[in-house]
Motif scaffolding. Structure first.
Motif, PDB file in Angstrom:
ATOM      1  N   ILE A  65       0.849  -1.209   0.000  1.00  0.00           N
ATOM      2  CA  ILE A  65       0.000   0.000   0.000  1.00  0.00           C
ATOM      3  C   ILE A  65       0.875   1.246   0.000  1.00  0.00           C
ATOM      4  O   ILE A  65       0.655   2.186  -0.764  1.00  0.00           O
ATOM      5  N   GLU A  66       1.896   1.244   0.855  1.00  0.00           N
ATOM      6  CA  GLU A  66       2.790   2.412   0.900  1.00  0.00           C
ATOM      7  C   GLU A  66       3.646   2.500  -0.365  1.00  0.00           C
ATOM      8  O   GLU A  66       3.880   3.596  -0.878  1.00  0.00           O
TER       9      GLU A  66
ATOM     10  N   HIS B 138      -2.172   6.032   1.295  1.00  0.00           N
ATOM     11  CA  HIS B 138      -2.072   6.097   2.752  1.00  0.00           C
ATOM     12  C   HIS B 138      -2.518   4.737   3.299  1.00  0.00           C
ATOM     13  O   HIS B 138      -3.477   4.145   2.793  1.00  0.00           O
ATOM     14  N   ILE B 139      -1.806   4.271   4.316  1.00  0.00           N
ATOM     15  CA  ILE B 139      -2.092   2.934   4.847  1.00  0.00           C
ATOM     16  C   ILE B 139      -3.549   2.815   5.307  1.00  0.00           C
ATOM     17  O   ILE B 139      -4.199   1.782   5.147  1.00  0.00           O
ATOM     18  N   PHE B 140      -4.067   3.916   5.865  1.00  0.00           N
ATOM     19  CA  PHE B 140      -5.455   3.913   6.348  1.00  0.00           C
ATOM     20  C   PHE B 140      -6.423   3.612   5.197  1.00  0.00           C
ATOM     21  O   PHE B 140      -7.278   2.725   5.292  1.00  0.00           O
TER      22      PHE B 140
ATOM     23  N   LYS C  14      -4.255   5.814  14.577  1.00  0.00           N
ATOM     24  CA  LYS C  14      -4.442   7.031  13.792  1.00  0.00           C
ATOM     25  C   LYS C  14      -3.589   6.985  12.521  1.00  0.00           C
ATOM     26  O   LYS C  14      -3.960   7.484  11.472  1.00  0.00           O
ATOM     27  N   GLU C  15      -2.427   6.339  12.628  1.00  0.00           N
ATOM     28  CA  GLU C  15      -1.534   6.234  11.466  1.00  0.00           C
ATOM     29  C   GLU C  15      -2.077   5.246  10.442  1.00  0.00           C
ATOM     30  O   GLU C  15      -1.673   5.240   9.297  1.00  0.00           O
TER      31      GLU C  15
ATOM     32  N   THR D  41       6.348  -4.487   7.549  1.00  0.00           N
ATOM     33  CA  THR D  41       4.992  -3.935   7.489  1.00  0.00           C
ATOM     34  C   THR D  41       4.963  -2.532   6.919  1.00  0.00           C
ATOM     35  O   THR D  41       3.898  -1.988   6.694  1.00  0.00           O
ATOM     36  N   THR D  42       6.117  -1.943   6.691  1.00  0.00           N
ATOM     37  CA  THR D  42       6.128  -0.591   6.131  1.00  0.00           C
ATOM     38  C   THR D  42       7.297  -0.454   5.165  1.00  0.00           C
ATOM     39  O   THR D  42       8.360  -1.059   5.360  1.00  0.00           O
ATOM     40  N   ILE D  43       7.102   0.350   4.154  1.00  0.00           N
ATOM     41  CA  ILE D  43       8.151   0.563   3.152  1.00  0.00           C
ATOM     42  C   ILE D  43       9.356   1.246   3.787  1.00  0.00           C
ATOM     43  O   ILE D  43      10.469   1.150   3.285  1.00  0.00           O
ATOM     44  N   LYS D  44       9.116   1.896   4.952  1.00  0.00           N
ATOM     45  CA  LYS D  44      10.225   2.567   5.653  1.00  0.00           C
ATOM     46  C   LYS D  44      11.221   1.541   6.200  1.00  0.00           C
ATOM     47  O   LYS D  44      12.330   1.883   6.589  1.00  0.00           O
TER      48      LYS D  44
END
Lengths: 49, 379
Positions: free
Chosen positions: B35-36, B41-43, B91-92, B356-359
């Protein structure tokens, strides 16, 4: 070990009168019913994982 | 032979400790990361099925891999519709698991006496507020939750099937199951609760694990036992418990579960989360040629020497290096792990953590690492 654990919420015996079948077909329906029940139990376990 | 089948055959050789044609690579992509990567946005991506599908369509072909462990994600649309306390979207946008429990310490006897009835009748309503509603809203809300599940995963799973087929890929695992102690510790008693129970009522914990075992096995055996339909078992608690608790309360039902599943012909993808250094001697006793063991914090040489001829190995590579190291440091680490783990076979390339995140990564570093494996990972 019993591998067909069910919730016991929907026992086959409570519903078999609605099927109006006997013999092998009744056995097959019971097998499918209990397969669905085991899958339902897995669904509940999944919600608790 | 098509690409997918040749990849499955190669993995079968890895699992059977035969020399494979090449080192298989586990595809790094998860839906959240995709998604990222796709710029959503992940949301939004986790709520809107068409966005997560589009994201996977962009991200999967962008990276190397021979298989994906799983395309599953925790859908906030589903959990929110059931008013879950156990999985909540932050929230993120990430779906998180707060410290909750659904069983009190004085309820062990009730659990042990009738596990299905206790889980369905007591635990579920405590974790999902939808069950608090008066009828007919309770039934309607539950039905609506199931509808959300079907409307999310119906199109998603169909799209993933098509995408993976186009890419010659496949999902390696067909089921996810927990060790009985982990299941008890997670959403039933929680980390805090089980930590007290193992001291105050060890016999009850042992009995509860034994009572839960048949259900944990039932949850695992949902597909025919083949090498491309493994049972995924993430193991959580052993790094946090004492040797005595592990020996008496964790290991017996876990080992029995592994024995029963492997005797039925299942292949297991076991994620040994955390540091398992204390338990290497236990791992030697697990069944041979049926387990892919993924390790997080471990000495690869010690593991290879100890169990490398019994269990296929993956993991070890610190995914943080992809984000924070230089490209040459990333390549050096790849070479180091390949030199230790690849000889003789029994190795698949993968990372120590699920991303879990592209970061978590730098894309060019990941591509360089995968390229190194492709160029140097043949036998």
């Amino acid at each position: 070990m019993d591998q067909k654990k069910k919730t016991q919420l929907f026992p086959f015996e409570d519903n078999q009168n609605t099927f109006h079948v006997e013999g092998e077909r009744l056995e097959k329906i019971q097998e499918l019913w209990e397969g669905d029940e085991a899958a339902f139990m897995n669904f509940i376990v999944g919600l608790l994982q | 032979m098509d690409k997918k089948q040749s990849r499955i055959d190669n993995i079968r050789k890895v699992m059977h400790m035969e020399k494979p044609d090449y080192i298989p690579i586990e595809h790094i992509i998860t839906p959240e990361m995709a998604i990222e990567y796709a710029g959503y946005h992940i949301f939004d991506g986790l709520w809107e099925t068409e966005k997560v599908i589009d994201a996977m369509r962009k991200a999967v072909p962008a990276f190397e891999g021979d298989f994906i462990r799983s395309t599953f994600y925790r859908s906030p649309r589903y959990y929110t519709s059931l008013e879950a306390k156990s999985f909540i979207q932050s929230k993120e946008g990430f779906v998180q698991h707060p410290e909750v429990h659904s069983m009190e310490d004085d309820e062990y006897d009730e659990l042990i006496a009738d596990v299905p009835a206790f889980l369905a009748g007591k635990c579920l309503p405590r974790l999902y507020k939808v069950f608090d509603k008066p009828e007919p809203y309770r039934s309607m809300a539950l039905a609506r939750g199931m509808m959300s599940l079907n409307r999310t995963f119906g199109p998603y799973n169909a799209a993933m099937g098509q995408l993976l087929e186009e890419e010659g890929l496949f999902v390696l695992t067909a089921a996810s199951a927990e060790a009985p102690f982990d299941f008890l510790a997670d959403l039933l008693r929680s980390f805090t609760g089980i930590s007290k129970d193992v001291r105050r009522m060890p016999e009850k914990v042992i009995e509860a694990c034994e009572a839960l075992l048949p259900l944990m096995i039932q949850k695992a055996v949902v597909a025919p036992p083949t090498v491309d339909a493994m049972v995924f078992m993430p193991l959580h608690m052993p790094p946090y418990i004492s040797d005595r608790v592990f020996d008496k309360m964790y290991w017996p039902t876990f080992a029995k579960m592994v024995d029963i599943l492997t005797q039925k012909g299942y292949y297991l993808y076991i994620f040994f989360e955390g540091d398992w250094t204390r338990y290497y001697d236990h791992l030697v006793t697990l069944p041979e040629k049926r387990i892919l063991g993924r390790f997080e914090y471990a000495d690869p040489k010690a593991i290879k020497d100890k169990i490398g001829d019994k269990m296929a190995l993956t993991g070890f590579y610190p995914v943080t290096l992809l984000a924070h190291g230089t490209e040459s440091e990333c390549i050096d680490k790849t070479k180091e792990l390949v030199d230790i783990l690849a000889p003789g076979g029994g190795y698949m390339f993968g990372f120590d953590k699920i991303t879990t995140t592209i970061k978590d990564i730098q894309v060019n570093h990941l591509n360089a690492v995968n390229r190194y494996i492709r160029e140097n990972g043949t036998y």
